[in-house]
Design a protein around this motif. Sequence first.
Motif, short mmCIF file in Angstrom:
data_model
loop_
_atom_site.label_atom_id
_atom_site.label_comp_id
_atom_site.label_asym_id
_atom_site.label_seq_id
_atom_site.Cartn_x
_atom_site.Cartn_y
_atom_site.Cartn_z
N TYR A 127 -21.78 20.08 -36.37
CA TYR A 127 -20.69 19.59 -37.21
C TYR A 127 -21.20 19.58 -38.64
CZ TYR A 127 -16.83 17.05 -39.19
OH TYR A 127 -15.74 16.72 -39.96
N LEU A 128 -20.57 20.36 -39.48
CA LEU A 128 -20.98 20.51 -40.88
C LEU A 128 -19.86 19.99 -41.77
CD1 LEU A 128 -22.99 21.63 -42.99
CD2 LEU A 128 -21.80 23.82 -42.78
N LYS A 129 -20.19 19.04 -42.64
CA LYS A 129 -19.19 18.44 -43.52
C LYS A 129 -19.60 18.68 -44.98
CE LYS A 129 -16.94 13.98 -44.51
NZ LYS A 129 -16.80 12.58 -44.08
N ILE A 130 -18.70 19.31 -45.73
CA ILE A 130 -18.91 19.56 -47.14
C ILE A 130 -18.03 18.59 -47.93
CG2 ILE A 130 -18.96 21.28 -48.98
CD1 ILE A 130 -20.73 21.96 -46.58
N ARG A 131 -18.63 17.79 -48.78
CA ARG A 131 -17.90 16.74 -49.50
C ARG A 131 -18.50 16.56 -50.88
NH1 ARG A 131 -19.94 11.84 -45.47
NH2 ARG A 131 -21.92 12.81 -44.94
N ASP A 132 -17.82 15.79 -51.71
CA ASP A 132 -18.25 15.62 -53.10
C ASP A 132 -19.49 14.76 -53.23
OD1 ASP A 132 -16.38 17.20 -54.50
OD2 ASP A 132 -14.86 15.64 -54.32
N ARG A 133 -19.69 13.84 -52.29
CA ARG A 133 -20.89 13.01 -52.32
C ARG A 133 -21.32 12.76 -50.88
NH1 ARG A 133 -16.54 9.66 -53.52
NH2 ARG A 133 -16.30 7.87 -52.12
N ALA A 134 -22.56 12.35 -50.71
CA ALA A 134 -23.13 12.29 -49.37
C ALA A 134 -22.66 11.09 -48.56
CB ALA A 134 -24.65 12.29 -49.45
N SER A 135 -22.10 10.09 -49.20
CA SER A 135 -21.73 8.87 -48.50
C SER A 135 -20.27 8.52 -48.72
CB SER A 135 -22.61 7.70 -48.97
OG SER A 135 -22.23 6.49 -48.36
N TYR A 136 -19.59 8.18 -47.62
CA TYR A 136 -18.23 7.64 -47.66
C TYR A 136 -17.29 8.50 -48.50
CZ TYR A 136 -14.60 4.06 -47.52
OH TYR A 136 -13.42 3.38 -47.32
N ALA A 137 -17.22 9.78 -48.15
CA ALA A 137 -16.29 10.69 -48.81
C ALA A 137 -15.64 11.55 -47.74
CB ALA A 137 -17.01 11.57 -49.83
N PHE A 138 -14.38 11.91 -47.97
CA PHE A 138 -13.67 12.76 -47.02
C PHE A 138 -14.04 14.22 -47.25
CE2 PHE A 138 -11.22 8.87 -47.38
CZ PHE A 138 -11.04 8.55 -46.04
N ALA A 139 -13.88 15.02 -46.21
CA ALA A 139 -14.31 16.41 -46.27
C ALA A 139 -13.42 17.25 -47.16
CB ALA A 139 -14.33 17.00 -44.87
N LEU A 140 -14.04 18.05 -48.02
CA LEU A 140 -13.32 19.15 -48.66
C LEU A 140 -13.12 20.26 -47.63
CD1 LEU A 140 -15.27 19.22 -52.03
CD2 LEU A 140 -12.89 18.50 -51.69
N VAL A 141 -14.18 20.51 -46.87
CA VAL A 141 -14.15 21.43 -45.74
C VAL A 141 -15.12 20.90 -44.69
CG1 VAL A 141 -14.77 23.74 -44.90
CG2 VAL A 141 -13.56 23.50 -47.07
N SER A 142 -14.74 20.92 -43.44
CA SER A 142 -15.69 20.61 -42.37
C SER A 142 -15.52 21.62 -41.25
CB SER A 142 -15.50 19.18 -41.86
OG SER A 142 -14.23 19.01 -41.26
N VAL A 143 -16.58 21.77 -40.46
CA VAL A 143 -16.58 22.75 -39.37
C VAL A 143 -17.20 22.12 -38.14
CG1 VAL A 143 -17.24 25.07 -38.63
CG2 VAL A 143 -16.94 24.60 -41.07
N ALA A 144 -16.51 22.22 -37.01
CA ALA A 144 -17.08 21.87 -35.71
C ALA A 144 -17.26 23.16 -34.94
CB ALA A 144 -16.16 20.93 -34.96
N ALA A 145 -18.50 23.47 -34.59
CA ALA A 145 -18.80 24.72 -33.89
C ALA A 145 -19.57 24.43 -32.62
CB ALA A 145 -19.62 25.65 -34.79
N GLY A 146 -19.19 25.09 -31.54
CA GLY A 146 -19.92 24.97 -30.28
C GLY A 146 -20.03 26.34 -29.64
N LEU A 147 -21.22 26.65 -29.12
CA LEU A 147 -21.47 27.92 -28.46
C LEU A 147 -22.17 27.69 -27.12
CD1 LEU A 147 -22.91 29.99 -31.48
CD2 LEU A 147 -20.57 30.11 -30.57
N ASN A 148 -21.82 28.48 -26.13
CA ASN A 148 -22.61 28.58 -24.90
C ASN A 148 -23.26 29.94 -24.89
OD1 ASN A 148 -22.18 26.07 -23.78
ND2 ASN A 148 -20.32 26.69 -22.69
#
Length: 333
Positions: free
Chosen positions: A226-247
């Motif tokens: 789970y990768l979250k891109i946001r303006d600051r590292a704490s208590y900020a909502f995602a500009l873009v986030s990705v949930a990825a799962g692979l088998n």
Amino acid sequence: MTPFSYHKPASVGEAVGLADVSSRFIAGGTNLVDLMKENVVRPERLIDITGLGLNGIQATANGGVLIGALVSNAELAWASVIEQHYPLLAEAILAGASPQLRNMASTAGNLLQRTRCYYFYDTGTPCNKRAPGSGCPARTGLNRIHAILGASDACVATHPSDMCVALAALEAVVHVQGRAGKRQIPFADFHRLPGDAPERDNQLAADELITALELPPPTFEDHYRYLKIRDRASYAFALVSVAAGLNLNGGVIQDARLALGGVAHKPWRDPAVERTLIGQAPTQALFTQAADALLQGAEPLAHNGFKVPLAQRAIVRALSDAALGAKARGATS
């Protein structure tokens, strides 16, 4: 805040019997109370569901997990069964909010939280989500945080949850109960795109209460990110986030899940794109193709065009990390 009545029912049946369009269910209240303080929502009745026993995490007959609607975000993220078998969900929850809010926020409440669009919260401006038919000033105003996918002329708001992005990738099922009885809603169908009715975030009827969340049997226990891109590292909502799962088996992708947050009115997922990964070796070129396909049709606004290349890079990075595996990259939830 406008006056309201308060009720604490003794059963789920009593709770849904009290519910209508003028009422709201309340548990942790981490979003609802803020909305009430700002006069964004003005329920005539609050129905406190904290005494209904909708707690606990238990195994299901098919090897999955059933999570009570009132399980807190903190309890869920740190539950051993989630840490060990659904680490993608744990990683997403811990990327959101603050420890204090995670201690209060409930599982069901996380699914129901409202957008953080500036105009939605500003009752001095029009907003189709708050006042249908009044307009959407975000389309031509400040729209840096807004949607690039699935938006409409009526609304360009984004869904704020981190947890829901992981739940979309895991193909969770939402259990609800209303006066008409019980039903189960696949997570992909639970939230709505805005269309011409952006005031409706999800498919719940006014009298329906979320009672539980069901996860299918475990998968992606090592190859996840789970990768979250946001303006600051704490208590900020995602500009873009990705949930990825692979088998992976023998260096070949056997199954894949990919969901985006911060880009649409609901977690964004396209199973057709996931299927293009199956049977392939995990390479950056393959992941770049998947990113391009998932973002096909993106329509950025004046101030959020950066989200398209940002999402492309985030998808490639999340899939690459998932392919490497949590153990290899030393990840912990």
